[in-house]
Design an enzyme around this catalytic site. Structure first.
Site, short mmCIF file in Angstrom:
data_model
loop_
_atom_site.label_atom_id
_atom_site.label_comp_id
_atom_site.label_asym_id
_atom_site.label_seq_id
_atom_site.Cartn_x
_atom_site.Cartn_y
_atom_site.Cartn_z
N SER A 140 47.88 42.63 37.76
CA SER A 140 47.24 41.83 36.72
C SER A 140 47.98 40.49 36.64
O SER A 140 49.17 40.45 36.36
CB SER A 140 47.33 42.58 35.40
OG SER A 140 46.89 41.76 34.34
N LYS A 166 43.59 41.32 39.48
CA LYS A 166 42.94 41.07 38.18
C LYS A 166 43.42 39.73 37.67
O LYS A 166 44.63 39.48 37.64
CB LYS A 166 43.29 42.20 37.22
CG LYS A 166 43.01 41.92 35.75
CD LYS A 166 43.04 43.22 34.96
CE LYS A 166 43.81 43.08 33.66
NZ LYS A 166 43.83 44.35 32.90
N LYS A 168 43.47 37.06 34.49
CA LYS A 168 43.23 36.84 33.06
C LYS A 168 42.43 35.55 32.91
O LYS A 168 42.70 34.56 33.61
CB LYS A 168 44.57 36.71 32.33
CG LYS A 168 45.37 38.00 32.32
CD LYS A 168 44.74 39.04 31.42
CE LYS A 168 45.67 40.23 31.23
NZ LYS A 168 45.08 41.26 30.35
N ASP A 193 39.79 39.71 33.30
CA ASP A 193 40.06 40.31 31.98
C ASP A 193 40.14 39.21 30.94
O ASP A 193 41.00 38.34 31.01
CB ASP A 193 41.38 41.11 32.04
CG ASP A 193 41.65 41.89 30.75
OD1 ASP A 193 40.82 41.81 29.81
OD2 ASP A 193 42.68 42.58 30.69
N GLU A 218 36.46 42.74 32.31
CA GLU A 218 37.07 43.61 31.31
C GLU A 218 37.07 42.92 29.95
O GLU A 218 37.51 41.78 29.83
CB GLU A 218 38.51 43.91 31.78
CG GLU A 218 39.29 44.86 30.90
CD GLU A 218 40.70 45.11 31.46
OE1 GLU A 218 40.97 44.79 32.65
OE2 GLU A 218 41.55 45.61 30.70
N ASP A 243 38.25 47.81 27.32
CA ASP A 243 39.68 48.10 27.13
C ASP A 243 39.92 48.21 25.62
O ASP A 243 39.81 49.31 25.04
CB ASP A 243 40.51 46.97 27.80
CG ASP A 243 42.01 47.04 27.51
OD1 ASP A 243 42.45 47.95 26.78
OD2 ASP A 243 42.77 46.19 28.02
N LYS A 267 44.06 53.35 28.60
CA LYS A 267 45.49 53.16 28.35
C LYS A 267 45.91 54.27 27.41
O LYS A 267 45.40 54.34 26.28
CB LYS A 267 45.75 51.82 27.66
CG LYS A 267 45.58 50.62 28.56
CD LYS A 267 45.89 49.33 27.83
CE LYS A 267 45.63 48.16 28.76
NZ LYS A 267 45.61 46.87 28.04
N GLY A 295 47.50 49.00 31.88
CA GLY A 295 48.95 48.85 31.70
C GLY A 295 49.29 47.92 30.55
O GLY A 295 48.44 47.12 30.11
O1 OSB Z 1 44.56 43.70 28.65
O2 OSB Z 1 45.11 44.92 30.25
C1 OSB Z 1 45.43 44.16 29.34
C2 OSB Z 1 49.22 43.50 29.42
C3 OSB Z 1 49.50 43.49 28.08
C4 OSB Z 1 48.47 43.64 27.18
C5 OSB Z 1 47.15 43.82 27.62
C6 OSB Z 1 46.88 43.87 28.98
C7 OSB Z 1 47.91 43.67 29.89
C8 OSB Z 1 47.72 43.60 31.33
C9 OSB Z 1 48.92 43.92 32.20
O3 OSB Z 1 46.70 43.24 31.86
C10 OSB Z 1 48.80 45.20 32.92
C11 OSB Z 1 50.13 45.62 33.52
O4 OSB Z 1 50.40 45.19 34.65
O5 OSB Z 1 50.89 46.36 32.87
MG MG Z 2 42.72 44.47 29.36
#
Ligand code: OSB
Ligand code: MG
Length: 375
Positions: A140, A166, A168, A193, A218, A243, A267, A295
């Protein structure tokens, strides 16, 4: 197993690189770790609540209070045989899933150790096919200063062997970024995401992404919304993943019933722990809805739990479970998790329990506050 003692640690660790999302920028990461002690065994759990209430309303501070004042007193001195009994004892507290998940995880770890199993094997007991030994993972990537920077970061991760990227996004850093990423990497599994940064009136932005062959988008809309996602879904071609707005198997059932998504990111923390996460998995699997393990920049404790969960048979898409070195220079748990560059997988810990050792010196070096609860 009579729970004799629970140790609680609030820690802070520097991230290898800052993580920027539509809800904020993180250079260091806080979380709580807790250890349940019973019958000479120790079970570890991680509460992924961070310093700010950006992803969830919970913070490390609120989780500390809810755990200390309500959740820990409800289980300390209790005789617990199976992890599901922890979940039942915590229902009197409304919400606060991130705080609850730490106790639930520690209960899975300690009971799996008692049973001579890994957490993955214990979680997989209901399924004839058992658990996978390796799980597909991706990375991510936070919002970078420029699109060129993002393309370079993607390239670096592809070179390291990650098979799913992924990105952001946030308003203003979305369509052009997605287009540039797709044209630079035509064959890569790419997903986006938004962390709830858009509203239904923004549907046109996502319609313009229809021809980019994205794996999924996402959580584009509100963090508690399910209904508007059901309205957006028929307007776009890209599969829609939830999510933030799925807090329980009941939420997942509602989302399925109204057709709000194509995929769910599970999660364990967000749904209150591994017990509930497995229920979401079961529901989705029996309904033919693909899931993957999300994550929260976990330490090795949380990451070991993610890998165990993602080894269940319904987890068919790559998880946000990257190698330890992508997050921390020195993690508090050993061994570090390493990516297999051939197939973008990480091995599921073999146990006993979570299959990791917490390095107490490193833990104490990262600790900003600790408390010890004895029966
Ligand atoms: O939205 O998935 C998410 C990290 C912190 C809070 C929200 C998210 C995330 C990530 C990181 O996308 C995922 C990871 O590599 O742990
Ligand atoms: Mg997310």
């Amino acid at each position: 197993m009579k729970i004799e003692q629970i140790d609680l640690y609030h820690i802070s660790q520097q991230l290898v690189s800052p993580f920027v999302t539509s809800f904020g920028r993180q250079e260091e990461r806080q979380c709580l770790l807790l250890a349940i002690k019973a019958e000479g065994l120790v079970g570890w759990g991680e509460c992924v609540a961070n310093s700010t209430p950006g992803y969830s309303y919970e913070t490390a501070g609120t989780a500390w209070q809810i755990l200390s004042d309500f959740l820990i007193p409800a289980v300390l001195g209790e005789d617990i045989n199976e992890p599901e009994e922890i979940d039942e004892r915590l229902t009197f507290v409304r919400g606060h899933p991130l705080a609850k998940a730490a106790l639930d995880q520690a209960a899975w770890d300690i009971t799996a150790k008692r049973d001579g199993l890994s957490v993955a094997e214990k979680l997989a007991q209901p399924y004839p096919e058992g658990n996978a030994k390796r799980v597909k993972v991706g990375v991510s990537i936070g919002i970078q200063p420029t699109i060129d920077d993002t393309l370079q970061v993607i390239r670096n991760h592809l070179d390291q062997g990650y098979g799913r990227i992924k990105l952001k996004i946030k308003p203003g850093v979305d369509l052009v970024l997605a287009r540039e990423a797709r044209s630079a990497f035509p064959d890569t599994l790419i997903m986006l995401d938004a962390n709830s940064a858009y509203r239904l009136v923004d549907a046109a932005i996502f319609q313009e992404m229809d021809d980019l062959n994205l794996l999924m988008i996402e959580q584009p809309l509100g963090y508690e919304d399910i209904y508007d996602h059901s309205q957006l879904r028929p307007l776009i071609q890209t599969p829609l993943c939830l999510d933030e707005s799925i807090h329980s198997a009941d939420d997942a059932r509602f989302a399925l019933a109204i057709g709000a998504c194509d995929i769910i990111n599970i999660k364990p923390a967000r749904v209150g722990g591994w017990t509930e996460a497995r229920k979401v998995h079961d529901l989705c699997w029996s309904s033919g809805m693909p899931v993957w393990c999300g994550g929260m920049l976990e330490t090795g404790v949380g990451r070991a739990g993610q890998l165990a969960l993602a080894s269940l048979p319904g987890f068919t898409l790559p998880g946000d479970i990257s190698a330890t070195e992508r997050y921390y220079h020195e993690d508090i748990a050993k061994p570090a998790f390493v990516l297999n560059v051939e197939d973008s997988t990480i091995g599921v810990p073999k146990g006993p329990g979570l299959g990791i050792e917490v390095d107490l010196d490193r833990l104490l070096a990262a600790t900003v506050r600790q408390a010890h609860f004895k029966n």
